[in-house]
Design a protein around this motif. Sequence first.
Motif, PDB file in Angstrom:
ATOM      1  N   GLU A 123       0.808  -1.223   0.000  1.00  0.00           N
ATOM      2  CA  GLU A 123       0.000   0.000   0.000  1.00  0.00           C
ATOM      3  C   GLU A 123       0.845   1.279   0.000  1.00  0.00           C
ATOM      4  O   GLU A 123       0.320   2.388  -0.177  1.00  0.00           O
ATOM      5  CB  GLU A 123      -0.947   0.019   1.202  1.00  0.00           C
ATOM      6  N   GLU A 124       2.154   1.132   0.172  1.00  0.00           N
ATOM      7  CA  GLU A 124       3.052   2.282   0.177  1.00  0.00           C
ATOM      8  C   GLU A 124       3.711   2.526  -1.183  1.00  0.00           C
ATOM      9  O   GLU A 124       4.473   3.476  -1.345  1.00  0.00           O
ATOM     10  CB  GLU A 124       4.143   2.088   1.228  1.00  0.00           C
ATOM     11  N   ARG A 125       3.412   1.701  -2.154  1.00  0.00           N
ATOM     12  CA  ARG A 125       4.082   1.782  -3.459  1.00  0.00           C
ATOM     13  C   ARG A 125       3.363   2.771  -4.383  1.00  0.00           C
ATOM     14  O   ARG A 125       2.818   2.419  -5.422  1.00  0.00           O
ATOM     15  CB  ARG A 125       4.162   0.388  -4.080  1.00  0.00           C
ATOM     16  N   THR A 126       3.394   4.035  -3.973  1.00  0.00           N
ATOM     17  CA  THR A 126       2.699   5.078  -4.708  1.00  0.00           C
ATOM     18  C   THR A 126       3.676   5.923  -5.527  1.00  0.00           C
ATOM     19  O   THR A 126       4.843   6.063  -5.181  1.00  0.00           O
ATOM     20  CB  THR A 126       1.947   6.007  -3.746  1.00  0.00           C
ATOM     21  N   THR A 127       3.160   6.488  -6.601  1.00  0.00           N
ATOM     22  CA  THR A 127       3.877   7.507  -7.363  1.00  0.00           C
ATOM     23  C   THR A 127       3.321   8.848  -6.920  1.00  0.00           C
ATOM     24  O   THR A 127       2.145   9.132  -7.163  1.00  0.00           O
ATOM     25  CB  THR A 127       3.665   7.327  -8.875  1.00  0.00           C
ATOM     26  N   PRO A 128       4.102   9.677  -6.257  1.00  0.00           N
ATOM     27  CA  PRO A 128       3.559  10.920  -5.705  1.00  0.00           C
ATOM     28  C   PRO A 128       3.158  11.909  -6.787  1.00  0.00           C
ATOM     29  O   PRO A 128       3.792  12.003  -7.839  1.00  0.00           O
ATOM     30  CB  PRO A 128       4.718  11.469  -4.864  1.00  0.00           C
ATOM     31  N   ALA A 129       2.082  12.636  -6.526  1.00  0.00           N
ATOM     32  CA  ALA A 129       1.635  13.694  -7.428  1.00  0.00           C
ATOM     33  C   ALA A 129       2.288  15.010  -7.035  1.00  0.00           C
ATOM     34  O   ALA A 129       2.640  15.219  -5.874  1.00  0.00           O
ATOM     35  CB  ALA A 129       0.113  13.818  -7.370  1.00  0.00           C
ATOM     36  N   GLY A 130       2.444  15.900  -8.010  1.00  0.00           N
ATOM     37  CA  GLY A 130       2.991  17.210  -7.700  1.00  0.00           C
ATOM     38  C   GLY A 130       3.843  17.775  -8.813  1.00  0.00           C
ATOM     39  O   GLY A 130       3.971  17.194  -9.895  1.00  0.00           O
ATOM     40  N   ARG A 131       4.427  18.919  -8.540  1.00  0.00           N
ATOM     41  CA  ARG A 131       5.337  19.620  -9.458  1.00  0.00           C
ATOM     42  C   ARG A 131       6.752  19.396  -8.955  1.00  0.00           C
ATOM     43  O   ARG A 131       7.083  19.756  -7.827  1.00  0.00           O
ATOM     44  CB  ARG A 131       5.006  21.108  -9.480  1.00  0.00           C
ATOM     45  N   PHE A 132       7.595  18.816  -9.789  1.00  0.00           N
ATOM     46  CA  PHE A 132       8.941  18.447  -9.387  1.00  0.00           C
ATOM     47  C   PHE A 132       9.977  19.009 -10.357  1.00  0.00           C
ATOM     48  O   PHE A 132       9.727  19.068 -11.572  1.00  0.00           O
ATOM     49  CB  PHE A 132       9.095  16.919  -9.341  1.00  0.00           C
ATOM     50  N   VAL A 133      11.101  19.403  -9.830  1.00  0.00           N
ATOM     51  CA  VAL A 133      12.233  19.783 -10.672  1.00  0.00           C
ATOM     52  C   VAL A 133      13.067  18.532 -10.887  1.00  0.00           C
ATOM     53  O   VAL A 133      13.588  17.954  -9.931  1.00  0.00           O
ATOM     54  CB  VAL A 133      13.081  20.886 -10.019  1.00  0.00           C
TER      55      VAL A 133
END
Length: 246
Positions: A123-133
């Motif tokens: 359940e921890e194997r997520t791809t985080p959402a957001g704005r990344f450099v």
Amino acid sequence: MLIIGAATAGTALSLAAVTSGPPVLSAASVSSSSARVRASTRSADFGQESPSPDARHVADWIADSRDNANADFIIVDKRDAKAYVFDAEARLRGASAVLLGAALGDDSVPGIGSRPIAEVRPEERTTPAGRFVAERGRNLKGDDVVWVDYEAAVSMHRVLTTKPSERRLERLATPTVDDNRISYGCINVPVAFYEAYVRPTVATRRAIVYVLPDIKPVQQIFHSYDVTAVRRQASNRATGDPLSTR
């Protein structure tokens, strides 16, 4: 995900999600923004692609607000399991299916980047959402990757085929998105796509990666506004439509 624990190997590259930078407009503030009364707006050029409404929304907002700060950028649409690579003027260079974290979710577990991969629960194997450099780098095996969120050990890299039972190449080739969730969080792309589009995008300068959410609204993640609505309001004002004042 190629590795968990990358943050313990070498000097951190400071590639966490950007929380500051060029001013952006929220949906709540757009009504008082000069964006509403501009004579023209800018949209992204998707070429022959047919993006999801969320991908279109974010790409147009980037083009119009110039949130990418004149950098090339990549949009990863998790719900559609697809990546789009754009130049700095929001013109599409290439698009491809991708593989993503096996678990739905928009946040990484705190400290996950320093934990052994064997200790990462399903359940921890997520791809985080957001704005990344993003920036090119190498993992512990010496393979070149594009770091998206270094602290969480999330990168974009060539598809892994070390475990035939996972059928990653087959998953990329199917027309459905249901089987594209397989990694520990990293974004797997076809080798040819990585070499032709992803790698050159960050070869000599920084690039921005926008990872769209699984669950949260895109406006909540990026504080984006609807360019189509702004364009319509500007048109109404120009024609004297009384509805534009409501």
